[in-house]
Scaffold this motif. Sequence first.
Motif, PDB file in Angstrom:
ATOM      1  N   ILE A  74       0.835  -1.206   0.000  1.00 49.00           N
ATOM      2  CA  ILE A  74       0.000   0.000   0.000  1.00 49.00           C
ATOM      3  C   ILE A  74       0.867   1.252   0.000  1.00 49.00           C
ATOM      4  N   GLN A  75       1.933   1.243   0.779  1.00 50.75           N
ATOM      5  CA  GLN A  75       2.807   2.406   0.815  1.00 50.75           C
ATOM      6  C   GLN A  75       3.465   2.642  -0.539  1.00 50.75           C
ATOM      7  N   ASP A  76       3.823   1.563  -1.190  1.00 44.52           N
ATOM      8  CA  ASP A  76       4.418   1.680  -2.513  1.00 44.52           C
ATOM      9  C   ASP A  76       3.409   2.267  -3.501  1.00 44.52           C
ATOM     10  N   GLY A 136      -5.608  15.509  13.265  1.00 49.74           N
ATOM     11  CA  GLY A 136      -5.855  14.076  13.202  1.00 49.74           C
ATOM     12  C   GLY A 136      -5.073  13.355  12.127  1.00 49.74           C
ATOM     13  N   ASP A 137      -4.598  14.098  11.111  1.00 53.72           N
ATOM     14  CA  ASP A 137      -3.886  13.453   9.997  1.00 53.72           C
ATOM     15  C   ASP A 137      -2.474  13.043  10.392  1.00 53.72           C
ATOM     16  N   LEU A 138      -2.026  11.949   9.811  1.00 55.17           N
ATOM     17  CA  LEU A 138      -0.656  11.481   9.994  1.00 55.17           C
ATOM     18  C   LEU A 138       0.180  11.883   8.789  1.00 55.17           C
ATOM     19  N   ILE A 139       1.389  12.356   9.026  1.00 54.39           N
ATOM     20  CA  ILE A 139       2.275  12.825   7.971  1.00 54.39           C
ATOM     21  C   ILE A 139       3.596  12.069   8.024  1.00 54.39           C
ATOM     22  N   GLY A 140       4.059  11.614   6.888  1.00 56.57           N
ATOM     23  CA  GLY A 140       5.397  11.038   6.813  1.00 56.57           C
ATOM     24  C   GLY A 140       5.438   9.522   6.878  1.00 56.57           C
ATOM     25  N   LEU A 141       4.263   8.884   6.823  1.00 54.00           N
ATOM     26  CA  LEU A 141       4.222   7.425   6.761  1.00 54.00           C
ATOM     27  C   LEU A 141       4.652   6.996   5.367  1.00 54.00           C
ATOM     28  N   ASP A 143      -6.832   5.470   3.633  1.00 54.88           N
ATOM     29  CA  ASP A 143      -7.639   6.669   3.433  1.00 54.88           C
ATOM     30  C   ASP A 143      -6.879   7.676   2.570  1.00 54.88           C
ATOM     31  N   GLU A 144      -5.607   7.841   2.854  1.00 55.83           N
ATOM     32  CA  GLU A 144      -4.793   8.765   2.071  1.00 55.83           C
ATOM     33  C   GLU A 144      -4.708   8.305   0.622  1.00 55.83           C
ATOM     34  N   LEU A 145      -4.561   6.997   0.418  1.00 52.14           N
ATOM     35  CA  LEU A 145      -4.498   6.457  -0.943  1.00 52.14           C
ATOM     36  C   LEU A 145      -5.789   6.748  -1.692  1.00 52.14           C
TER      37      LEU A 145
END
Lengths: 235, 235
Positions: free
Chosen positions: A128-130, B79-84, B130-132
């Motif tokens: 998914i990260q890719d 609430g958002d995550l950054i840098g994953l 969700d980001e995807l």
Amino acid sequence: MRHTNRETLEHTGAVVHPLNAEQGVGMAIGKVSTHSPKDTLFWEGDPADDVFKVIRGTVCLYQLLPDGRRQVSRFCHAGDLIGLTATETYPYTADALTNLTTVRIRRSQLDTEMEGNPAVRGDVLRAIQDELNRTQNQLLLLGRKTAVERVASFLSAMSEQAMRDGGDGRAVELPMTRVDIADYLGLTHETVCRVLGQLKRDGVVGIPDPHRIELRQLDVLEDFAEGECGIGCAA
Amino acid sequence: MRHTNRETLEHTGAVVHPLNAEQGVGMAIGKVSTHSPKDTLFWEGDPADDVFKVIRGTVCLYQLLPDGRRQVSRFCHAGDLIGLTATETYPYTADALTNLTTVRIRRSQLDTEMEGNPAVRGDVLRAIQDELNRTQNQLLLLGRKTAVERVASFLSAMSEQAMRDGGDGRAVELPMTRVDIADYLGLTHETVCRVLGQLKRDGVVGIPDPHRIELRQLDVLEDFAEGECGIGCAA
DNA sequence: CGCCTGGTTGACCACTATCAAGGTTAGTGG
DNA sequence: CCACTAACCTTGATAGTGGTCAACCAGGCG
């Protein structure tokens, strides 16, 4: 069922040993399925009950606007996972472009497997990260690159894919149509044709037939792809 | 440090109770950091050693081409995550747009936490999925939507964000500049201005000041956003 | 043998970018 | 307190990239 040059391409390009593509996710818990060109694996909006792992062939993922405008979000090759989504329904349609072999994995079973198996968790997370990374690069392409830069980016990416599949990266086979490419790059098929024609005239690529491209000057393509040569750089 | 209307916006809009934003990932293992507008949390290419969770304020993530063309991939809110990312280095730059509070979590520590804590695993996985999803919708926007449709999509999304933050979704506050919006939508700032001006003249929105938009006809905006009214539909 | 899909190329045009000018607002220093 | 400055925003005029429309070609299949 059609047996055109796509059939041929599928055999000459992208040779993947089944054991490679079947390692990792779905190895033991999936069921092998086959599809013919133009088959739809699932439609946008269908309940997202299955995840597919591509074993052999190419898949095209896309979204549609009500009036028919289409955006291809990804072409999937051997090893790729399709349908990993947090939503109840698939957010895109998935069509087979070639004869296709997949492993179909029940979503519920994958969730169970992930819970107990850290290796599977890692595989899925990395997949998914890719995908997210590639998608973000595609944002840059669609938002800010010119037509030439988009086509060059696409050819570079296909070259890398060809190398992953064991080729030398100089000869690329395109299982998709010009319309598919255009819908992936946010262009029209006419523009894709014109840019390819220009690159051919400039000696950057050779096009022995519409689904086979020789990358004669890969370095030039990569410079174009990264926008290194200024906007609208024609040569 | 600047104390302009952005400062004001940050207080009047997007009120998030710290406990909400601090639940889940990073609750116990992170360190609170604060940033001022225009601070850079990290640059594209920096080693991706930290993950940030936004507690309060807005962050802008973007990629650059060598000649300066910029694509904003996301605006991040509480609430958002950054840098994953699975990569060794960050694939984008992250700038604070407002005064900002974050929780900074060591990547290595998050990995450890995920290994032992299914709830954290679930949070992270869902955040990435969700980001995807959002990113794929952005592909459709950048590849196939007109300028009006892009701006309408953006305003609709900001309206949803405002509702999540407890507003009624009719009044939207924009912490970002017209250039930021343009770089997010794949347009120029002039085009963003012109489209907003047109929507204002048509009575679809009100613009009491540049960073405050009233959505007078949200249904119309949503139709525009989904391309429901045909290409170039002016009214 | 003719249709249909996909590919290519040309002529024209429109959407949006570019270039330019002026306005507004906040912050600064006299 | 009030010019002065620097971002940022807005609007107009012009231009260019890529879209639209159209014609034609090639190959595969019925």
